[in-house]
Structure formats: structure tokens, C-alpha cells
Design a protein around this motif. Structure first.
Motif, PDB file in Angstrom:
ATOM      1  N   ASP A 524       0.859  -1.157  -0.043  1.00 44.44           N
ATOM      2  CA  ASP A 524       0.107   0.000   0.076  1.00 44.44           C
ATOM      3  C   ASP A 524       0.854   1.234   0.037  1.00 44.44           C
ATOM      4  N   ASP A 525       1.991   1.261   0.698  1.00 47.94           N
ATOM      5  CA  ASP A 525       3.011   2.525   0.840  1.00 47.94           C
ATOM      6  C   ASP A 525       3.376   2.646  -0.733  1.00 47.94           C
ATOM      7  N   VAL A 526       4.138   1.611  -1.288  1.00 40.90           N
ATOM      8  CA  VAL A 526       4.237   1.896  -2.909  1.00 40.90           C
ATOM      9  C   VAL A 526       3.349   2.252  -3.662  1.00 40.90           C
ATOM     10  N   ARG A 527       2.120   1.777  -3.463  1.00 38.73           N
ATOM     11  CA  ARG A 527       1.011   2.187  -4.446  1.00 38.73           C
ATOM     12  C   ARG A 527       0.519   3.454  -4.200  1.00 38.73           C
ATOM     13  N   ALA A 528       0.647   4.047  -2.956  1.00 37.36           N
ATOM     14  CA  ALA A 528       0.256   5.209  -2.294  1.00 37.36           C
ATOM     15  C   ALA A 528       1.256   6.238  -3.159  1.00 37.36           C
ATOM     16  N   THR A 529       2.405   6.067  -3.153  1.00 40.00           N
ATOM     17  CA  THR A 529       3.404   6.745  -3.874  1.00 40.00           C
ATOM     18  C   THR A 529       3.145   6.998  -5.293  1.00 40.00           C
ATOM     19  N   LYS A 530       2.845   5.771  -5.878  1.00 37.98           N
ATOM     20  CA  LYS A 530       2.590   5.977  -7.305  1.00 37.98           C
ATOM     21  C   LYS A 530       1.166   6.715  -7.455  1.00 37.98           C
ATOM     22  N   VAL A 531       0.242   6.605  -6.772  1.00 35.41           N
ATOM     23  CA  VAL A 531      -0.979   7.357  -7.068  1.00 35.41           C
ATOM     24  C   VAL A 531      -0.895   8.691  -6.761  1.00 35.41           C
TER      25      VAL A 531
END
Length: 572
Positions: A524-531
Motif C-alpha cells: 500500500d505504501d508503494v501504491r500510495a506513492t504511485k497514486v
């Protein structure tokens, strides 16, 4: 709140009472039962356990170093009741022990002092304090610091003996709490007649930090004047002779009194809610005490305002607080570096013991049919472990292969993280600690990558493009872009407890479900960065209020609360 006066004994202060928020001390003293009964947060428990574990390791190391010396050289005071520890400490001093571990000094009821030192070191006919702390107290010097006639030498001593010597290979890191604690203990030793000298200018103390490779020597005698001033004021705070009020400071994040203080601050619209501690002090000194006053402020910045902080940011943050605006554009068109092949990276570490996971999310913007896959490179062997080298080497090899593959195909490449300070620290630390392990790159390769424009810090990009009234943490900013973490408890502090159960630290039963939880959290942290980084260049980000527009409302004399709220809900 009790008041001082004739015949009233002073409050008994520990060294921890001498630094940090004065209002917290006042509340602790005036509501002792509430202070004693309040539950400890999971993060507070974790910090205590980590500190205790570090102290135990240092104790065992020192005991081993002195194991071949005569009995009574290195004395360990047991975990008996306080009165028994005090008696055992004084007996060890009277017997002339060279080192006394877990030393507890008698409470000075008349002076108002209580103190404990992990170690007392015998010097001449007296003792000096050496504290053991769970943070770094020195760093390797970038260049050799040779002693010059006008320079103050940086002193260290080996762990096995008190031999203060100029150390050209290290540089110190000052911690005010450590300094106040050493001065507090030095004053108690002076009052007991146990200090090595009555000449205060010659008094020293020491600290053993996280690396536990030396004793950093402190000139405690030079700290005593400031310490006595601080102690006198803190006694006045504890007695109620100096009144305190709530204000937001950095330690509020972990303070148990925050639920009590926050409503009070909001009610009076205190300026510290939108300005950090030092900035808030400068504003108050200039007569700006409320958020409303700051939002309408048209004059220059207060004298001594930090040159690296834009005063307009503080004003626009105040306007945003009043209008409930979560984010403000600095620029017309927010920008962030993009590439054909993008890899979002997030690292998970456990305290100072190592980095056990490197999570990645690769997006190929040229080959749209290439799936966006989360990959984690992880070791589940309890840290510290050499298996950390294996998981890091696999991560680095994969990342560099994707980078080289993109270049070979004529594609641009970028890797992203949120606040590279943490990632960079473990990139460097891991290759240094495991330089001899298979697959570990040379330090120079890591430094070249960090310095390249292919390693992008989204935290820095957020700061360059936006003013962030609610803070710049990923958990604060990503929800503005529409991202939500799957686990409601997700956070750095919670992940420490999850990790402990995931690998069975300190005798805890291994819970494999916590490994899945950590993987989900990291993903979720890496997806949050991408989003977040993708959202920054979308129309939704460009629809946010522009800082200069908000400031123009102030300059024109309009009511910034009303005008800025035209398209936003006004804070109740």
C-alpha cells in the motif's frame, strides 16, 4: 496546581523532566494520579523495550570485557527495590568499585532530584556518570579532524577504560536530553561528595550510543550553569509559580496529554497549530497569537524568522486551516519527473537493527500490456541477520537489471520513494555492513544511483509543488489524491509490533499472518506513492487553490476566511 512557599519541599524531578514541554510537566505534577494511571501506547512500549534490550547488550559487553579482572571491579546492581539499589550503589562506591552498572543515587528530597545512571566510572577518588542511550551519539568524521590550537578536541574513551582522548575520526551529535541528564547526575554526585573533583570546570561524563563502540566524553562541568537555570525554572513550573499553557510542539504526537490540549488549542485558534515550535515562538513575540491574526498578517516576517522557511507559507497555511483546505498549490502547473519505466520503492526497517524488506511496484508506460506487479524482497530471519544482505542483494540486482533493460530499449527510467532520507540511509548502511557478501554492490555504485536524476524523492516534489497545512507525511498527503490504506492501523509504529510477532522476537510466538500484514502495508505504501505522483500532474491537483491567490485575498483586505472558502467547506 500546588504552589511553592516557605517550608514547602520542592517537587522531585528526574532528568527527563528537564527537557521538552513545560506544560506536560505541569500537568504531570498537578494530576499525578492521572499521569500514573494513563495507559502506555504501543509505540511507547516498543521504545522502552528497544532501549532495555540495547542496555542489556551493552551491560553484557562490558561485563565480558572486565571478566578477567578482580572481583569488585565491575559491579552490577541488581533489579531490587529502589531503596535496595541505592544502598548497593553506595556500598559499591565505598568499596571503590571501578565500574558500577545500574547505579541508583539516593533521592535528594530537599534538593528535589532523583537520578539513575547506567554506569558510574571511578576516576581518582570519585565517580562520573556514563549513560547508555538508544540513539547515535557520534558519527564517522567525513574528513580527519586533526587537533588545532584554537579547536576544542572531540573526546572519546574506549569501552574498557576511562581514557579520554582526542578522536580525529569521529564527530559528535548533541542531544539536549543527554546533556541535561549528565548535568543532573553530576550535580547529584557533587551534592553527595562523590564527584572526582570540586573544580566544576574539570568534571566530565560520558554516553554510550547505539553503536556501542566507544564512550563519547562530555564536558559536564560546562553544562552546570545552564542546567541550574533550567532546573530552577522547572521547579517553578512544578510548584505553579510559573504558569504554563498548552501549545503544539513536536512531542505532542506521542504525548498522552494531547487529547486534553488539542481541543483547548483549537478553541482559542492558537497559532502553534499551524506553525512549528520555534516559528510559533517568534510569532507570539511579535504579537501574533492566533491563526486568524496570522491569516490577516500583512507586515514583514518577525525578526529572526528562519531564512530557509518562506513566511508566506505560514500565512497561507493559516488561511488554509481556517478554510479547511488540505493542500495549496505553489505553482500553476505542478511538476514531477516521469519516465517510461517507473519503479516505486518503499523500505521497511526494525529500529536500528536493519532493513528487512524492500518493496517495489514497476509500471511500464510504453508497454501498456505489461502488468503492474508488486514485488517484495524480504528476509524473515529476525534482525540483525546476515540474511539481510541476501534480500538486499536480490532487490538491488533486480532494480539495476530493470534500469539497464530500460536503457537498452531506449526507454527512460526512474525510481521513486517517499522521503529518501530513510531509504538512502539503509542503502548506504547495508552495503557498508555487508560489503563482503555475494551480490552486494560497491558503495560507489550506490552513491552514483542516489545522486542521479533517476532516484526521485516524492516528498521533496510535494514540498516543491504544494504548501501542506496538515503536514507532508505520506499518510497525510496520499488521501488527498484519493488513496486509502487497506489496514486502518497502518503506520510505522504499528508495523514495529507486527514485525515483532512476524518473526518471534523476544520470545513472542511467530504469527505468520503478521507477515502478510506487513507485505500488504508495504504494498500500500508503494501504491500510495504511485497514486500521489500521478495525481500531482492531473487536473484535480491543478484545481487546488493557488498560494498567491490566497495571499492576494489578504493583501486586498478581504476576509481570508470567507473568500478562501468559496469553494471549500469552512471549518466550524
Amino acid at each position: 496546581m500546588r504552589r511553592g512557599g516557605e517550608g514547602v519541599r520542592p517537587a522531585i524531578l528526574h532528568a527527563r523532566d528537564l527537557a521538552g514541554c513545560e506544560h506536560r510537566l505541569a500537568l504531570d505534577v498537578s494530576h499525578p494520579q492521572l499521569a500514573a494511571d494513563r495507559p502506555r501506547t504501543a509505540e511507547a512500549v516498543r521504545r522502552t523495550e528497544a532501549a532495555n534490550s540495547h542496555r542489556d547488550r551493552v551491560r553484557d559487553l562490558l561485563r565480558a570485557m572486565h571478566s578477567d579482572q578482580p572481583p569488585g571491579t565491575f559491579v552490577i546492581i541488581g533489579p531490587e527495590r529502589t531503596s535496595e539499589r541505592v544502598a548497593a550503589t553506595l556500598r559499591a562506591c565505598a568499596d571503590g568499585a571501578s565500574w558500577i552498572w545500574n547505579a541508583t543515587l539516593p533521592t535528594d528530597v530537599d534538593g528535589g532530584r532523583r537520578g539513575h545512571s547506567e554506569l558510574l566510572a571511578r576516576v581518582g577518588d570519585g565517580y562520573l556518570p556514563v549513560i547508555v542511550v538508544n540513539h547515535r551519539v557520534s558519527y564517522p568524521a567525513k574528513v580527519r579532524r586533526d587537533l588545532t590550537p584554537d579547536a576544542t578536541p572531540f573526546l572519546t574513551s574506549p569501552l574498557w577504560g576511562w581514557l579520554p582522548t582526542h578522536d580525529p575520526y569521529r564527530t559528535g551529535r548533541n542531544h539536549r536530553r543527554d546533556q541535561m541528564r549528565l548535568a543532573h547526575l553530576t550535580q547529584m554526585l557533587l551534592d553527595l561528595g562523590l564527584a572526582p573533583s570540586g573544580d566544576e570546570s574539570r568534571l566530565l561524563g560520558g554516553s554510550i550510543g547505539l553503536d556501542a563502540d566507544c564512550i563519547v566524553v562530555h564536558r559536564t562541568g560546562t553544562l552546570l550553569r545552564e542546567y541550574r537555570e533550567v532546573f530552577t525554572r522547572r521547579q517553578a513550573v512544578a510548584s505553579g509559580d510559573v504558569l504554563t499553557a498548552a501549545r503544539r510542539v513536536s512531542e505532542c504526537r506521542s504525548c498522552p496529554w494531547w487529547p486534553r490540549c488539542e481541543p483547548e488549542l483549537v478553541q482559542r485558534r492558537d497559532v502553534s497549530l499551524v506553525a512549528s515550535g520555534n516559528q510559533a515562538d517568534l510569532l507570539v513575540e511579535s504579537g501574533v497569537t492566533t491563526i486568524d491574526q496570522l491569516a490577516r498578517h500583512r507586515g514583514p516576517a518577525p525578526q529572526s524568522w528562519p531564512s530557509n522557511i518562506a513566511f508566506d507559507d505560514a500565512v497561507s497555511t493559516a488561511i488554509a486551516w481556517l478554510a479547511d483546505i488540505p493542500l495549496i498549490r505553489r505553482v500553476e502547473e505542478p511538476q514531477v519527473r516521469r519516465a517510461d519505466v517507473e519503479v516505486d520503492v518503499d523500505m521497511e526497517s526494525y529500529g536500528e537493527d536493519g532493513a528487512y524488506m524492500w518493496g517495489t511496484l514497476l509500471t511500464d508506460r510504453v508497454e501498456s500490456d505489461r502488468p503492474v506487479i508488486y514485488r517484495a524482497f524480504v528476509t524473515w530471519q529476525p534482525l540483525p541477520t546476515r540474511d539481510e544482505a541476501r534480500s538486499f542483494a536480490e532487490f538491488w540486482t533486480w532494480l539495476m537489471a530493470e534500469r539497464a533493460g530500460a536503457h537498452a530499449q531506449g526507454k527512460t527510467f526512474a525510481a521513486y520513494c517517499y522521503s529518501q532520507q530513510a531509504e538512502n540511509r539503509w542503502l548506504r548502511s547495508t552495503v557498508d555492513r555487508f560489503a563482503d557478501a555475494d551480490g552486494i554492490p560497491p558503495r560507489a555504485d550506490v552513491e552514483d544511483f542516489i545522486a542521479s536524476d533517476e532516484w526521485v524523492d516524492i516528498y521533496e516534489a510535494v514540498g516543491a509543488n504544494f504548501v501542506c497545512p496538515q503536514g507532508k507525511g505520506l499518510k497525510r498527503i496520499a488521501p488527498v489524491a484519493g488513496f486509502t490504506w487497506r489496514d486502518a492501523e497502518a503506520g510505522g509504529a504499528a508495523s514495529m509490533d507486527w514485525y515483532k510477532r512476524a518473526v518471534g522476537l523476544d520470545g513472542v510466538d511467530v504469527d505468520l499472518s503478521q507477515r502478510d500484514r506487513l507485505l500488504e502495508y508495504n504494498e500500500d505504501d508503494v501504491r500510495a506513492t504511485k497514486v500521489l505522483r500521478e495525481w500531482m500532474v492531473e487536473p484535480a491537483a491543478r484545481a487546488l487553490p493557488l498560494r498567491d491567490d490566497l495571499l492576494a485575498f489578504r493583501q486586498s483586505g478581504s476576509d481570508s476566511r470567507t473568500t478562501a472558502s468559496d469553494s471549500h467547506a469552512h471549518r466550524a
